[in-house]
Design a protein around this motif. Structure first.
Motif, PDB file in Angstrom:
ATOM      1  N   VAL A   1       0.842  -1.193   0.000  1.00  0.00           N
ATOM      2  CA  VAL A   1       0.000   0.000   0.000  1.00  0.00           C
ATOM      3  C   VAL A   1       0.878   1.245   0.000  1.00  0.00           C
ATOM      4  N   LEU A   2       0.496   2.228  -0.808  1.00  0.00           N
ATOM      5  CA  LEU A   2       1.139   3.540  -0.787  1.00  0.00           C
ATOM      6  C   LEU A   2       0.320   4.485   0.069  1.00  0.00           C
ATOM      7  N   ILE A   3       0.983   5.151   1.008  1.00  0.00           N
ATOM      8  CA  ILE A   3       0.328   6.112   1.893  1.00  0.00           C
ATOM      9  C   ILE A   3       0.880   7.499   1.616  1.00  0.00           C
ATOM     10  N   ASP A   4       0.003   8.428   1.270  1.00  0.00           N
ATOM     11  CA  ASP A   4       0.361   9.833   1.061  1.00  0.00           C
ATOM     12  C   ASP A   4       0.043  10.588   2.352  1.00  0.00           C
ATOM     13  N   SER A   5       1.063  11.252   2.921  1.00  0.00           N
ATOM     14  CA  SER A   5       0.922  11.874   4.242  1.00  0.00           C
ATOM     15  C   SER A   5       0.518  13.346   4.184  1.00  0.00           C
ATOM     16  N   ARG A   6       0.339  13.888   2.999  1.00  0.00           N
ATOM     17  CA  ARG A   6       0.065  15.319   2.876  1.00  0.00           C
ATOM     18  C   ARG A   6      -1.403  15.653   3.171  1.00  0.00           C
ATOM     19  N   ALA A   7      -1.663  16.945   3.327  1.00  0.00           N
ATOM     20  CA  ALA A   7      -3.033  17.409   3.526  1.00  0.00           C
ATOM     21  C   ALA A   7      -3.892  17.001   2.328  1.00  0.00           C
ATOM     22  N   HIS A   8      -5.191  16.825   2.587  1.00  0.00           N
ATOM     23  CA  HIS A   8      -6.090  16.270   1.574  1.00  0.00           C
ATOM     24  C   HIS A   8      -6.155  17.134   0.322  1.00  0.00           C
ATOM     25  N   GLU A   9      -6.084  18.450   0.464  1.00  0.00           N
ATOM     26  CA  GLU A   9      -6.166  19.336  -0.697  1.00  0.00           C
ATOM     27  C   GLU A   9      -4.972  19.129  -1.626  1.00  0.00           C
ATOM     28  N   ARG A  10      -3.798  18.898  -1.052  1.00  0.00           N
ATOM     29  CA  ARG A  10      -2.618  18.637  -1.874  1.00  0.00           C
ATOM     30  C   ARG A  10      -2.710  17.248  -2.505  1.00  0.00           C
TER      31      ARG A  10
END
Length: 287
Positions: free
Chosen positions: A178-187
Motif C-alpha cells: 500500500v502507498l500512503i500519502d501523508s500530505r493534507a487532503h487538498e494537496r
C-alpha cells in the motif's frame, strides 16, 4: 519505551550525561529562522541540527526537495556534537514534531534505537514555564558509527511497481502493498500545491494526513486510537509512506509503528522525487 517523551519526563532527566537534546526547529522558506530561534532561546543543553544543512543532502535533479543526507557525513556531524552510539537523544521542534520525526527516522536508519521526540515541542515547553536558555553548550566530540538499515527505504522503481499493481479502490483492505500519502487532503487531490511544481498524487495511493495522528496538544494518539485510524490497512501489508519531500512522512511512519505495523518503509524522495521523472503518472482525484 514509547517513541515520544513528556515534558516532565525530560525535565527530570535534563542534565543526565548520556543524553543529548537536539533542537530541530526549521521553517520552510525561511532557512535561517530555526537557527536564529535556537540562538535566542532553547531547552538547556540542547544542540542544533538544521533540516536542510544537516538532515538533508543538496538538492539534485532527482531525490526530492530534501534528499537523505549521506550516512557517513551525518555520523560525523553527530560525533562532532558529542553524540555516540550509547547516547540517548531527545529531539524537539516547533512544527508539530515533523522535523524531530525526521531525525528520529534518520537515527533509526543509522541503526540507533535510543531516540525520542518531545511531545508538544518547544512552544508548549516554554508556555508551561519549563526552563529555557540562550547558552550554547560546549560538547566533547564522541564517535558515532553508522549501521545503515537499507530495508527501511524504497526507491522510485519500487514505488512504480507498487503503483502499477494497485487498482483504483476505495479500500486498502486485502492489499499486500500500500502507498500512503501523508500530505493534507487538498494537496493529495491536486486542488492546491504551493511547494512542488506539479499537483496531485501517486496513482493508487491512499491519503492519511500526518497531523491526524496527533492530539491537539501535540502528543501522539494512543496505540488503540492509531489502530482505529489505520484500521483499513492490513497488519501484514508492506506499507510505503511518502509526503512532499520525505519529512512529514516520518510522523506517519512513527504512528504506524506505534499502531503495531512492522513492515513500514519510507519513500524518502516522495512526491517531489516522483514528479522529477517525466514518465511517472499523476493522479488528481481520489480513486
Amino acid at each position: 519505551m514509547e517513541a515520544t517523551v513528556t515534558k516532565r519526563w525530560l525535565l527530570a532527566r535534563l542534565y543526565e550525561p548520556e543524553q543529548t537534546i537536539v533542537d530541530c526547529r526549521f521553517t520552510l522558506g525561511k532557512p535561517e529562522a530555526g537557527r536564529e530561534s535556537y540562538e535566542q532561546e532553547h531547552i538547556p543543553g540542547a544542540v542544533y541540527l538544521d533540516l536542510e544543512l544537516d538532515l538533508s543532502s543538496p538538492v539534485e535533479e532527482h531525490g526530492g526537495r530534501h534528499p537523505l543526507p549521506d550516512p557517513q557525513l551525518l555520523a560525523a556531524r553527530l560525533s562532532k556534537l558529542g553524540i555516540g552510539n550509547d547516547s540517548r537523544i531527545v529531539a524537539y521542534d516547533d512544527e508539530s514534531g515533523m522535523n524531530a520525526a525526521r531525525l528520529w527516522w534518520l537515527l533509526h536508519y543509522l541503526g540507533h534505537e535510543q531516540v525520542y521526540i518531545l511531545e508538544g515541542g518547544f512552544s508548549t515547553w516554554k508556555a508551561e514555564k519549563f526552563p529555557v536558555t540562550d547558552h550554547q553548550p560546549v560538547r566533547v566530540p564522541s564517535s558515532f558509527q553508522a549501521s545503515v538499515q537499507p530495508q527501511m527505504l524504497v526507491d522510485v522503481d519500487k514505488v512504480r511497481q507498487v503503483s502499477a499493481n494497485m487498482e483504483p479502490s476505495a479500500s486498502a483492505v486485502g492489499l499486500s502493498a500500500v502507498l500512503i500519502d501523508s500530505r493534507a487532503h487538498e494537496r493529495f487531490l491536486g486542488l492546491e500545491e504551493t511547494l512542488d511544481k506539479k499537483a496531485g498524487h501517486i496513482p493508487g495511493a491512499f491519503n492519511f494526513f500526518w497531523k491526524e495522528t496527533q492530539n491537539e496538544d501535540g502528543s501522539y494518539k494512543s496505540a488503540e486510537e492509531l489502530q482505529e485510524h489505520f484500521s483499513e490497512l492490513d497488519k501484514d501489508a508492506e506499507i510505503i509512506v511518502y509526503c512532499g519531500s520525505g519529512v512529514t512522512a516520518c510522523p506517519n511512519v512513527l504512528a504506524l509503528e506505534k499502531a503495531g505495523y512492522r513492515n513500514v518503509r519510507l519513500y524518502a524522495g516522495s512526491w517531489s522525487d516522483w514528479i522529477s521523472y517525466e514518465g511517472n503518472a499523476i493522479a488528481v482525484r481520489e480513486e
